[in-house]
Write a protein that holds these residues in place. Structure first.
Motif, PDB file in Angstrom:
ATOM      1  N   PRO A   1      23.545  29.103  59.788  1.00  0.00           N
ATOM      2  CA  PRO A   1      24.831  29.827  59.793  1.00  0.00           C
ATOM      3  C   PRO A   1      24.657  31.340  59.618  1.00  0.00           C
ATOM      4  CG  PRO A   1      24.846  28.005  58.208  1.00  0.00           C
ATOM      5  CD  PRO A   1      23.430  28.210  58.642  1.00  0.00           C
ATOM      6  N   SER A   2      25.731  32.094  59.890  1.00  0.00           N
ATOM      7  CA  SER A   2      25.701  33.550  59.709  1.00  0.00           C
ATOM      8  C   SER A   2      25.707  33.879  58.217  1.00  0.00           C
ATOM      9  CB  SER A   2      26.921  34.185  60.372  1.00  0.00           C
ATOM     10  OG  SER A   2      28.095  33.753  59.697  1.00  0.00           O
ATOM     11  N   LEU A   3      25.463  35.141  57.891  1.00  0.00           N
ATOM     12  CA  LEU A   3      25.373  35.575  56.482  1.00  0.00           C
ATOM     13  C   LEU A   3      26.696  35.346  55.748  1.00  0.00           C
ATOM     14  CD1 LEU A   3      23.150  36.819  54.709  1.00  0.00           C
ATOM     15  CD2 LEU A   3      24.146  39.049  55.138  1.00  0.00           C
ATOM     16  N   LEU A   4      27.834  35.631  56.414  1.00  0.00           N
ATOM     17  CA  LEU A   4      29.146  35.456  55.771  1.00  0.00           C
ATOM     18  C   LEU A   4      29.476  33.976  55.558  1.00  0.00           C
ATOM     19  CD1 LEU A   4      31.235  38.238  57.548  1.00  0.00           C
ATOM     20  CD2 LEU A   4      30.492  38.208  55.180  1.00  0.00           C
ATOM     21  N   GLU A   5      29.032  33.135  56.491  1.00  0.00           N
ATOM     22  CA  GLU A   5      29.232  31.689  56.327  1.00  0.00           C
ATOM     23  C   GLU A   5      28.373  31.175  55.170  1.00  0.00           C
ATOM     24  OE1 GLU A   5      30.764  27.905  57.061  1.00  0.00           O
ATOM     25  OE2 GLU A   5      31.458  29.887  57.685  1.00  0.00           O
ATOM     26  N   LEU A   6      27.159  31.714  55.051  1.00  0.00           N
ATOM     27  CA  LEU A   6      26.271  31.345  53.936  1.00  0.00           C
ATOM     28  C   LEU A   6      26.859  31.796  52.603  1.00  0.00           C
ATOM     29  CD1 LEU A   6      22.802  32.240  55.498  1.00  0.00           C
ATOM     30  CD2 LEU A   6      23.568  29.951  54.876  1.00  0.00           C
ATOM     31  N   LYS A   7      27.543  32.947  52.628  1.00  0.00           N
ATOM     32  CA  LYS A   7      28.210  33.457  51.408  1.00  0.00           C
ATOM     33  C   LYS A   7      29.262  32.448  50.937  1.00  0.00           C
ATOM     34  CE  LYS A   7      30.956  37.363  49.698  1.00  0.00           C
ATOM     35  NZ  LYS A   7      31.528  38.691  50.013  1.00  0.00           N
ATOM     36  N   ARG A   8      30.048  31.929  51.886  1.00  0.00           N
ATOM     37  CA  ARG A   8      31.081  30.944  51.544  1.00  0.00           C
ATOM     38  C   ARG A   8      30.440  29.670  50.972  1.00  0.00           C
ATOM     39  NH1 ARG A   8      33.023  26.608  53.590  1.00  0.00           N
ATOM     40  NH2 ARG A   8      31.750  26.745  55.467  1.00  0.00           N
ATOM     41  N   ILE A   9      29.361  29.208  51.619  1.00  0.00           N
ATOM     42  CA  ILE A   9      28.674  27.986  51.153  1.00  0.00           C
ATOM     43  C   ILE A   9      28.109  28.202  49.750  1.00  0.00           C
ATOM     44  CG2 ILE A   9      26.714  26.430  51.585  1.00  0.00           C
ATOM     45  CD1 ILE A   9      27.109  27.136  54.624  1.00  0.00           C
ATOM     46  N   TYR A  10      27.511  29.389  49.521  1.00  0.00           N
ATOM     47  CA  TYR A  10      26.918  29.719  48.205  1.00  0.00           C
ATOM     48  C   TYR A  10      27.977  29.639  47.109  1.00  0.00           C
ATOM     49  CZ  TYR A  10      25.202  32.740  44.421  1.00  0.00           C
ATOM     50  OH  TYR A  10      24.856  33.247  43.190  1.00  0.00           O
ATOM     51  N   TYR A  11      29.135  30.277  47.339  1.00  0.00           N
ATOM     52  CA  TYR A  11      30.164  30.298  46.295  1.00  0.00           C
ATOM     53  C   TYR A  11      30.826  28.933  46.120  1.00  0.00           C
ATOM     54  CZ  TYR A  11      29.636  35.257  45.497  1.00  0.00           C
ATOM     55  OH  TYR A  11      29.129  36.492  45.149  1.00  0.00           O
ATOM     56  N   GLU A  12      30.901  28.138  47.172  1.00  0.00           N
ATOM     57  CA  GLU A  12      31.437  26.774  47.030  1.00  0.00           C
ATOM     58  C   GLU A  12      30.506  25.913  46.173  1.00  0.00           C
ATOM     59  OE1 GLU A  12      32.183  25.325  50.971  1.00  0.00           O
ATOM     60  OE2 GLU A  12      34.071  26.435  51.167  1.00  0.00           O
ATOM     61  N   LEU A  13      29.199  26.102  46.344  1.00  0.00           N
ATOM     62  CA  LEU A  13      28.223  25.378  45.508  1.00  0.00           C
ATOM     63  C   LEU A  13      28.288  25.843  44.054  1.00  0.00           C
ATOM     64  CD1 LEU A  13      25.122  25.298  47.898  1.00  0.00           C
ATOM     65  CD2 LEU A  13      26.511  23.352  47.225  1.00  0.00           C
TER      66      LEU A  13
END
Length: 443
Positions: free
Chosen positions: A208-220
């Motif tokens: 995924p893109s960096l911003l999508e990874l940011k969303r995944i990181y904060y959801e975790l």
């Protein structure tokens, strides 16, 4: 069938001889081509066991060239999805993983192989084995791996730890990612590599893109903090998701996130960080789209006693509706904590308006029994949320404002100054009386 096997063995034998001649002569291109040809030959013949054996054999040959091993591993990885069954696929992945173990020039390939094997294990319901496999690889030390691929790999490690409820290891792994990395501008980061630097590979298309990874990181991280009921940190995670441009532009995406921010702000214990976030959220223009939540936050910043029963009646439906939004229901524990936060808010309001109050009157204002009011007040004093003293025989509570060391020293200095001023005035009056008395006697 036997003739086919004989032909395959003969072709492999002749290619192995070519590979040996090229390797001993130091011919990189020739050695690489011979190794790839052997792998392709086994694949076309459908001889998967022979393919595994040849990969191991080629990697263990004396003085084998790095480039040949790298090319061979990369070529064999293309055939993983083309295997006839799951057992053959797992066997091929394990063979390639063992061949690339401990070799720095195929470390990225090994990481990708381990990730694929872990995914297969997870699909088979073996989450513990998948998590153990992923933890073997420390991708943060890989210089030539793309940043987004590194982050995606670490996030996968964190997710598997959370799935197996290993919260301590999940926290340790999550600290390998600095939240600042998501704020970097990718367009400015592509520098020309200097001589001697590792050439950073491009990330695969499925990363995924960096911003999508940011969303995944904060959801975790929300999943991690929910385990400890750390409401303020959960709120900060939702705030970071809310600030992602793709979410802020779409009302259907930001509305459920903003609702969660409001709920967790109310659930978080009162402290400077919570107060700052509360005021910043109230200034958000989007909050006017959900007026009920604006009203809820307004009540918290207003220094007035909140009636719990009327508040719960008004917001109970909104609270129960949260299960239909992002992040799911808040749970029964959150409902109890909400009541506790309202009681704490009310005690803070009372402490602002009263310096002394009877315990009975305090209990009436809080709509609690005497024992409950005393318990909540004691808890707040223990947590240093306010300064108060309870005179139990008299049934009186005395509130005091918190003072720092400078304030205490200043008050002492002022009191001493007043005392010395009184002593000086007294001395002056005594001296005056004495002088008058002497003058009368002489007359």
């Amino acid at each position: 069938m036997d003739s086919n096997n004989t032909n395959l063995d003969a072709a492999i034998e002749s290619l192995l001889n070519v590979e040996k001649q090229m390797r001993l002569a130091g011919e990189v291109a020739g050695t690489r081509k011979a190794a790839i040809d052997i792998v392709e030959l086994c694949f076309k013949a459908g001889a998967w066991k022979t393919l595994n054996d040849q990969i191991v054999l080629l990697s263990k040959r004396r003085g084998q060239l790095k480039q040949a091993i790298t090319a061979m591993v990369q070529k064999a990885m293309e055939y993983i999805d083309l295997t006839p069954d799951m057992d053959t696929r797992i066997e091929l992945i394990k063979t390639l993983s063992s061949v690339s173990a401990g070799k720095i020039y195929v470390e990225i390939e090994r990481a990708r192989l381990i990730k694929r094997l872990a995914k297969i294990k997870e699909e088979q319901g073996q989450i513990d084995e998948a998590a153990d496999l992923m933890q073997e690889v420390a991708v943060e030390t890989f210089g030539s791996m793309a940043k987004t691929e590194k982050i995606a790999f670490i996030l996968e490690q964190v997710r598997l730890c959370l799935d197996r409820q290993d919260y301590v290891r999940a926290q340790i792994l999550s600290r390998k990612i600095s939240p600042r990395v998501f704020d970097a501008d990718p367009s400015k980061e592509k520098k020309k590599p200097k001589e001697g630097d590792n050439i950073v590979q491009d990330a695969p298309a499925d990363i995924p893109s960096l911003l999508e990874l940011k969303r995944i990181y904060y959801e975790l991280m929300i999943r991690y903090y929910s385990h400890n009921n750390d409401y303020l940190e959960i709120c900060r995670c939702y705030k970071a998701i809310y600030d992602i441009p793709s979410i802020k532009e779409d009302p259907a995406k930001w509305t459920p996130v903003l609702r969660k921010i409001c709920w967790y702000l109310v659930l978080a214990p009162h402290d400077p960080m919570q107060s700052s976030l509360l005021n910043a959220t109230l200034e958000d223009k989007n909050l006017s789209e959900i007026p009920n939540f604006r009203l809820l936050l307004k009540q918290l910043v207003t220094m007035e006693v909140i009636q719990w029963t009327s508040l719960w009646e008004f917001f109970k439906e909104e609270y129960e509706n949260e299960k239909n939004y992002l992040g799911g229901a808040l749970g029964d524990k959150a409902a109890e904590d909400l009541k506790l936060r309202i009681i704490e808010h009310n005690i803070l309001v009372v402490s602002k308006y009263y310096s002394r109050i009877t315990l009975k009157r305090l209990a009436d204002l809080l709509c609690l029994s005497l024992q409950e009011a005393e318990k909540h007040l004691s808890d707040m004093v223990n947590s240093k949320a306010l300064i108060a003293k309870i005179d139990r025989p008299m049934g009186v509570v005395s509130f005091r404002t918190a003072q720092d060391s400078n304030g205490i020293l200043n008050s002492w200095a002022t009191n001493l100054e007043k005392l010395l001023d009184l002593v000086e005035k007294s001395c002056h009056q005594i001296h005056k009386e004495t002088m008058i008395h002497k003058a009368v006697l002489k007359a």
